[in-house]
Design an enzyme around this catalytic site. Structure first.
Site, PDB file in Angstrom:
ATOM      1  N   LYS A  48       0.825  -1.216   0.000  1.00 58.78           N
ATOM      2  CA  LYS A  48       0.000   0.000   0.000  1.00 58.78           C
ATOM      3  C   LYS A  48       0.851   1.254   0.000  1.00 58.78           C
ATOM      4  O   LYS A  48       0.477   2.253  -0.602  1.00 58.78           O
ATOM      5  CB  LYS A  48      -0.959   0.010   1.196  1.00 58.78           C
ATOM      6  CG  LYS A  48      -2.182  -0.869   0.977  1.00 58.78           C
ATOM      7  CD  LYS A  48      -3.327  -0.458   1.875  1.00 58.78           C
ATOM      8  CE  LYS A  48      -4.548  -1.325   1.632  1.00 58.78           C
ATOM      9  NZ  LYS A  48      -5.634  -1.045   2.569  1.00 58.78           N
TER      10      LYS A  48
ATOM     11  N   LYS B 209      -3.903 -11.099  -6.806  1.00 59.62           N
ATOM     12  CA  LYS B 209      -5.171 -11.211  -6.065  1.00 59.62           C
ATOM     13  C   LYS B 209      -6.254 -10.338  -6.714  1.00 59.62           C
ATOM     14  O   LYS B 209      -5.960  -9.242  -7.177  1.00 59.62           O
ATOM     15  CB  LYS B 209      -4.896 -10.736  -4.631  1.00 59.62           C
ATOM     16  CG  LYS B 209      -6.030 -10.874  -3.669  1.00 59.62           C
ATOM     17  CD  LYS B 209      -5.727 -10.194  -2.343  1.00 59.62           C
ATOM     18  CE  LYS B 209      -5.946  -8.699  -2.409  1.00 59.62           C
ATOM     19  NZ  LYS B 209      -6.006  -8.020  -1.108  1.00 59.62           N
TER      20      LYS B 209
ATOM     21  N   LYS C 171     -10.623  -4.753  -5.585  1.00 60.26           N
ATOM     22  CA  LYS C 171     -11.463  -3.694  -6.157  1.00 60.26           C
ATOM     23  C   LYS C 171     -10.651  -2.445  -6.482  1.00 60.26           C
ATOM     24  O   LYS C 171     -11.113  -1.581  -7.199  1.00 60.26           O
ATOM     25  CB  LYS C 171     -12.650  -3.377  -5.249  1.00 60.26           C
ATOM     26  CG  LYS C 171     -12.296  -2.919  -3.861  1.00 60.26           C
ATOM     27  CD  LYS C 171     -13.540  -2.892  -2.969  1.00 60.26           C
ATOM     28  CE  LYS C 171     -13.133  -3.078  -1.526  1.00 60.26           C
ATOM     29  NZ  LYS C 171     -14.101  -3.680  -0.665  1.00 60.26           N
TER      30      LYS C 171
HETATM   31  P1  TYM Z   1     -10.773  -6.188   3.241  1.00 62.19           P
HETATM   32  O1  TYM Z   1     -11.855  -5.179   3.385  1.00 62.19           O
HETATM   33  O2  TYM Z   1      -9.637  -5.878   2.332  1.00 62.19           O
HETATM   34  O3  TYM Z   1     -11.370  -7.563   2.781  1.00 62.19           O
HETATM   35  C1  TYM Z   1     -12.422  -8.197   3.482  1.00 62.19           C
HETATM   36  C2  TYM Z   1     -12.236  -9.695   3.481  1.00 62.19           C
HETATM   37  O4  TYM Z   1     -12.183 -10.177   2.138  1.00 62.19           O
HETATM   38  C3  TYM Z   1     -11.034 -11.011   1.976  1.00 62.19           C
HETATM   39  N1  TYM Z   1     -10.554 -10.893   0.584  1.00 62.19           N
HETATM   40  C4  TYM Z   1     -10.361 -11.939  -0.240  1.00 62.19           C
HETATM   41  N2  TYM Z   1     -10.520 -13.255  -0.061  1.00 62.19           N
HETATM   42  C5  TYM Z   1     -10.228 -14.059  -1.109  1.00 62.19           C
HETATM   43  N3  TYM Z   1      -9.803 -13.602  -2.315  1.00 62.19           N
HETATM   44  C6  TYM Z   1      -9.617 -12.276  -2.545  1.00 62.19           C
HETATM   45  N4  TYM Z   1      -9.214 -11.848  -3.723  1.00 62.19           N
HETATM   46  C7  TYM Z   1      -9.906 -11.377  -1.463  1.00 62.19           C
HETATM   47  N5  TYM Z   1      -9.862 -10.022  -1.336  1.00 62.19           N
HETATM   48  C8  TYM Z   1     -10.258  -9.750  -0.083  1.00 62.19           C
HETATM   49  C9  TYM Z   1     -10.025 -10.458   2.966  1.00 62.19           C
HETATM   50  O5  TYM Z   1      -9.054 -11.425   3.304  1.00 62.19           O
HETATM   51  C10 TYM Z   1     -10.906 -10.103   4.142  1.00 62.19           C
HETATM   52  O6  TYM Z   1     -11.135 -11.226   4.958  1.00 62.19           O
HETATM   53  N6  TYM Z   1      -8.073  -5.514   7.389  1.00 62.19           N
HETATM   54  C11 TYM Z   1      -9.256  -6.138   6.841  1.00 62.19           C
HETATM   55  C12 TYM Z   1     -10.527  -5.698   7.552  1.00 62.19           C
HETATM   56  C13 TYM Z   1     -10.463  -5.854   9.022  1.00 62.19           C
HETATM   57  C14 TYM Z   1     -10.518  -7.085   9.741  1.00 62.19           C
HETATM   58  C15 TYM Z   1     -10.439  -6.711  11.108  1.00 62.19           C
HETATM   59  C16 TYM Z   1     -10.633  -8.413   9.367  1.00 62.19           C
HETATM   60  C17 TYM Z   1     -10.347  -4.849   9.927  1.00 62.19           C
HETATM   61  N7  TYM Z   1     -10.330  -5.373  11.159  1.00 62.19           N
HETATM   62  C18 TYM Z   1     -10.433  -7.682  12.113  1.00 62.19           C
HETATM   63  C19 TYM Z   1     -10.643  -9.382  10.388  1.00 62.19           C
HETATM   64  C20 TYM Z   1     -10.543  -9.005  11.728  1.00 62.19           C
HETATM   65  C21 TYM Z   1      -9.390  -5.766   5.376  1.00 62.19           C
HETATM   66  O7  TYM Z   1      -8.885  -4.761   4.936  1.00 62.19           O
HETATM   67  O8  TYM Z   1     -10.207  -6.581   4.672  1.00 62.19           O
END
Ligand code: TYM
Length: 333
Positions: free
Chosen positions: A116, A198, A201
């Site tokens: 990032k 990966k 979005k």
């Molecule tokens: P975020 O918003 O980027 O994504 C949400 C969830 O989607 C999963 N994910 C994927 N899984 C499979 N293939 C993909 N291409 C893919 N893209 C995204 C992510 O692994 C995630 O589970 N930091 C986290 C949000 C967060 C969080 C937390 C998660 C904040 N606090 C506490 C768990 C526990 C995030 O940015 O996810």
């Protein structure tokens, strides 16, 4: 909230746009499935979202939209606690204490920070760096046993575990050490255009991802354009990342394993296969989209769910925070 013998789950998703097929398969789909067996807390991670510059009005709207989409995906507010991260102050409060128990070196090793900060070189802010500490606070403040996420969050989860163990050793047993819950199939859904990357979005090429609110024709078009290979045989193999990725998607949506998918498409070309993948996605997303529109129109209901969720979450989180404040020696009056 009643005392429950069930194990506890916490997970979150950022409201930075419509969820992708990757978000759904890697995380949100499992959130719904796990509700029967666990006591679940699901959160719209709006505080994490501002580590990248957001337009305030958009962030506000997208936070509601994210909550509506989670409800449409089957998160049931009777069974789970659905809330917005900034509505529970204990996350930020605990994050400070945890930051003082996290090493600069540990945060420097986080691959998501490296990615990032390279992508947003003009805004490498301290929040982007300490992001995993806030995420650890999200989890530890509820003493979650299990955290359902996609594979890209594994490193953050490991850090949360290390912080928990370190705090427990320094101040006596306080936090549950959480386990990741990463699905066997679909933990890392890949870009449809560059299947070594990966699905995300934030990708500049809109054909690389499917959004949960894409209409059927867009989904068909994106699947049709998905990059495959020249072999023309539907089989899973490391050397065929595009086809293998489509097979993972099809497998999750149809419940078929790779062997039966391979035999289903024996003698057929990629055209038929891609169409079948698209139809399997549409059949799952279409009803969710209808439900989403219905929920979004009912703002009172949506806000009531979020208010109730925030109250129930804050009740649990405040208790943990008070305990932690006491343990680290903050004066209580
Ligand atoms: P975020 O918003 O980027 O994504 C949400 C969830 O989607 C999963 N994910 C994927 N899984 C499979 N293939 C993909 N291409 C893919 N893209 C995204 C992510 O692994 C995630 O589970 N930091 C986290 C949000 C967060 C969080 C937390 C998660 C904040 N606090 C506490 C768990 C526990 C995030 O940015 O996810």
């Amino acid at each position: 909230m009643e005392v429950s013998a069930k194990k506890r789950i916490l997970s979150g998703i950022q409201p930075t746009g419509t969820f992708t097929l990757g978000n759904y398969i890697g995380a949100v789909r499992n959130w719904g499935l796990l509700q029967q067996e666990y006591e679940c807390l699901y959160m719209v991670a709006n505080m994490h979202a501002i580590t990248v510059r957001q337009t305030p009005a958009d962030l506000r709207r997208q936070t509601r939209e994210a909550a509506a989409l989670l409800l449409a995906c089957g998160i049931d507010p009777q069974k789970s606690i659905l809330f917005v991260q900034s509505h529970v102050p204990a996350h930020a409060e605990l994050a400070w204490v945890l930051a003082c128990n996290t090493q600069f070196g540990e945060l420097s090793r986080m691959t998501q920070f490296k990615d990032k900060s390279a992508r947003h070189a003009d805004n490498v802010n301290a929040g982007l760096f300490t992001y995993p500490v806030l995420m650890a606070a999200d989890i530890l403040v509820y003493n979650a046993d299990l955290v359902p996420v996609g594979a890209d969050q594994k490193q953050h989860l490991e850090l949360a575990r290390n912080i928990a163990v370190r705090f427990n050793n320094a101040y006596s047993d306080t936090f549950t050490v959480p386990d990741p819950y990463i699905p066997k199939t679909g933990a890392r859904i890949m870009s449809l255009q560059e299947p070594e990357k990966k699905m995300s979005k934030s990708d500049t090429n809109a054909n690389s991802f499917i959004l949960m609110l894409d209409d059927p024709d867009t989904i068909r078009r994106k699947c049709k354009r998905a990059v495959t290979d020249s072999e023309g045989v539907v089989r899973a193999d490391e050397s065929k990342p595009g086809v293998t990725n489509l097979m993972s998607i099809y497998s999750v949506f149809t419940g078929k394993d790779f062997a039966s998918i391979e035999s289903e498409f024996t003698g057929k070309g990629y055209g038929d296969f891609k169409l079948a993948v698209a139809e399997s996605v549409i059949s799952v997303f279409h009803p969710i989209q209808q439900e989403y529109q219905r929920i979004l129109e009912d703002k009172t209901y949506l806000d009531d769910v979020l208010k109730d969720g925030a109250q129930r979450a804050a009740h649990i989180a405040a208790k943990t925070c008070a305990k932690v404040y006491k343990k680290v020696g903050f004066l209580q009056l």
